[in-house]
Design a protein around this motif. Structure first.
Motif, mmCIF file in Angstrom:
data_model
loop_
_atom_site.group_PDB
_atom_site.id
_atom_site.type_symbol
_atom_site.label_atom_id
_atom_site.label_comp_id
_atom_site.label_asym_id
_atom_site.label_seq_id
_atom_site.Cartn_x
_atom_site.Cartn_y
_atom_site.Cartn_z
ATOM 1 N N ASN A 167 0.852 -1.196 0.000
ATOM 2 C CA ASN A 167 0.000 0.000 0.000
ATOM 3 C C ASN A 167 0.882 1.238 0.000
ATOM 4 N N PRO A 168 1.495 1.576 -1.121
ATOM 5 C CA PRO A 168 2.425 2.704 -1.162
ATOM 6 C C PRO A 168 1.714 4.039 -0.974
ATOM 7 N N PRO A 169 2.469 5.059 -0.559
ATOM 8 C CA PRO A 169 1.876 6.401 -0.466
ATOM 9 C C PRO A 169 1.280 6.779 -1.827
ATOM 10 N N GLY A 170 0.136 7.393 -1.808
ATOM 11 C CA GLY A 170 -0.537 7.778 -3.042
ATOM 12 C C GLY A 170 -1.542 6.748 -3.544
ATOM 13 N N LYS A 171 -1.556 5.565 -2.935
ATOM 14 C CA LYS A 171 -2.511 4.529 -3.358
ATOM 15 C C LYS A 171 -3.930 4.973 -3.007
ATOM 16 N N LEU A 172 -4.857 4.622 -3.881
ATOM 17 C CA LEU A 172 -6.274 4.934 -3.653
ATOM 18 C C LEU A 172 -6.996 3.660 -3.245
ATOM 19 N N ASP A 173 -7.991 3.804 -2.367
ATOM 20 C CA ASP A 173 -8.777 2.639 -1.968
ATOM 21 C C ASP A 173 -9.881 2.373 -2.990
ATOM 22 N N GLU A 174 -10.762 1.417 -2.684
ATOM 23 C CA GLU A 174 -11.813 1.006 -3.613
ATOM 24 C C GLU A 174 -12.732 2.154 -4.028
ATOM 25 N N SER A 175 -12.923 3.112 -3.140
ATOM 26 C CA SER A 175 -13.829 4.225 -3.443
ATOM 27 C C SER A 175 -13.111 5.403 -4.100
ATOM 28 N N GLY A 176 -11.794 5.278 -4.320
ATOM 29 C CA GLY A 176 -11.044 6.356 -4.961
ATOM 30 C C GLY A 176 -10.436 7.347 -3.988
ATOM 31 N N ALA A 177 -10.638 7.121 -2.704
ATOM 32 C CA ALA A 177 -10.053 8.003 -1.682
ATOM 33 C C ALA A 177 -8.626 7.539 -1.382
ATOM 34 N N PRO A 178 -7.786 8.454 -0.923
ATOM 35 C CA PRO A 178 -6.418 8.045 -0.563
ATOM 36 C C PRO A 178 -6.441 6.940 0.496
ATOM 37 N N PHE A 179 -5.659 5.871 0.246
ATOM 38 C CA PHE A 179 -5.596 4.769 1.208
ATOM 39 C C PHE A 179 -5.060 5.267 2.541
ATOM 40 N N TRP A 180 -3.977 6.046 2.501
ATOM 41 C CA TRP A 180 -3.385 6.578 3.732
ATOM 42 C C TRP A 180 -4.011 7.928 4.026
ATOM 43 N N GLY A 181 -5.162 7.911 4.645
ATOM 44 C CA GLY A 181 -5.860 9.128 5.017
ATOM 45 C C GLY A 181 -6.919 8.799 6.043
ATOM 46 N N GLY A 182 -7.507 9.796 6.605
ATOM 47 C CA GLY A 182 -8.538 9.576 7.631
ATOM 48 C C GLY A 182 -7.929 8.921 8.857
ATOM 49 N N THR A 183 -8.425 7.747 9.199
ATOM 50 C CA THR A 183 -7.916 7.057 10.396
ATOM 51 C C THR A 183 -6.666 6.239 10.114
ATOM 52 N N ARG A 184 -6.296 6.072 8.841
ATOM 53 C CA ARG A 184 -5.087 5.312 8.471
ATOM 54 C C ARG A 184 -3.940 6.283 8.268
ATOM 55 N N LEU A 185 -3.014 6.295 9.198
ATOM 56 C CA LEU A 185 -1.854 7.168 9.090
ATOM 57 C C LEU A 185 -0.703 6.426 8.430
ATOM 58 N N LEU A 186 0.020 7.119 7.574
ATOM 59 C CA LEU A 186 1.155 6.535 6.868
ATOM 60 C C LEU A 186 2.251 6.190 7.878
ATOM 61 N N PRO A 187 2.589 4.909 7.993
ATOM 62 C CA PRO A 187 3.643 4.530 8.937
ATOM 63 C C PRO A 187 5.022 4.687 8.302
ATOM 64 N N SER A 188 6.030 4.686 9.143
ATOM 65 C CA SER A 188 7.395 4.664 8.622
ATOM 66 C C SER A 188 8.165 3.590 9.391
ATOM 67 N N PRO A 189 8.997 2.827 8.696
ATOM 68 C CA PRO A 189 9.766 1.771 9.356
ATOM 69 C C PRO A 189 10.729 2.365 10.369
ATOM 70 N N ALA A 190 10.952 1.642 11.445
ATOM 71 C CA ALA A 190 11.892 2.082 12.481
ATOM 72 C C ALA A 190 13.036 1.081 12.558
ATOM 73 N N ALA A 191 14.199 1.488 12.093
ATOM 74 C CA ALA A 191 15.389 0.636 12.219
ATOM 75 C C ALA A 191 15.807 0.617 13.682
#
Length: 94
Positions: free
Chosen positions: A42-66
């Protein structure tokens, strides 16, 4: 899962130091590899089934922690996980 059975039997930690190594691997799997896998699916910029940004609303874009041994929260996680693993296996705490 076969990997879990293998780890629980063959790669079973034998002492506190091995529990710490196990805990560092767990940290890397949970907070680095699984996040990278999630972002690959689910890369940044991906859209969900309804065309809304996947990473938006209650879904926050995570970042890996080394894992960083200088980061107190990373050390706290590893210390707690290693202590729990050692206690579960009847070993002296690390």
């Amino acid at each position: 899962r076969l990997a879990s059975v293998y780890e629980a039997t063959v790669r079973r930690p034998a002492d506190g130091a091995a529990c710490v190594a196990w805990a560092v691997r767990l940290f890397r799997r949970l907070f680095e590899q699984q996040i990278r896998d999630l972002l690959a699916a689910n890369p940044p910029g991906k859209l969900d089934e309804s065309g809304a940004p996947f990473w938006g609303g209650t879904r926050l874009l995570p970042s890996p922690a080394a894992f960083d041994a200088a980061e107190p929260t990373h050390i706290d996680f590893v210390a707690a996980a290693a202590a729990l693993k050692a206690r579960t296996l009847g070993l002296a705490p690390p």
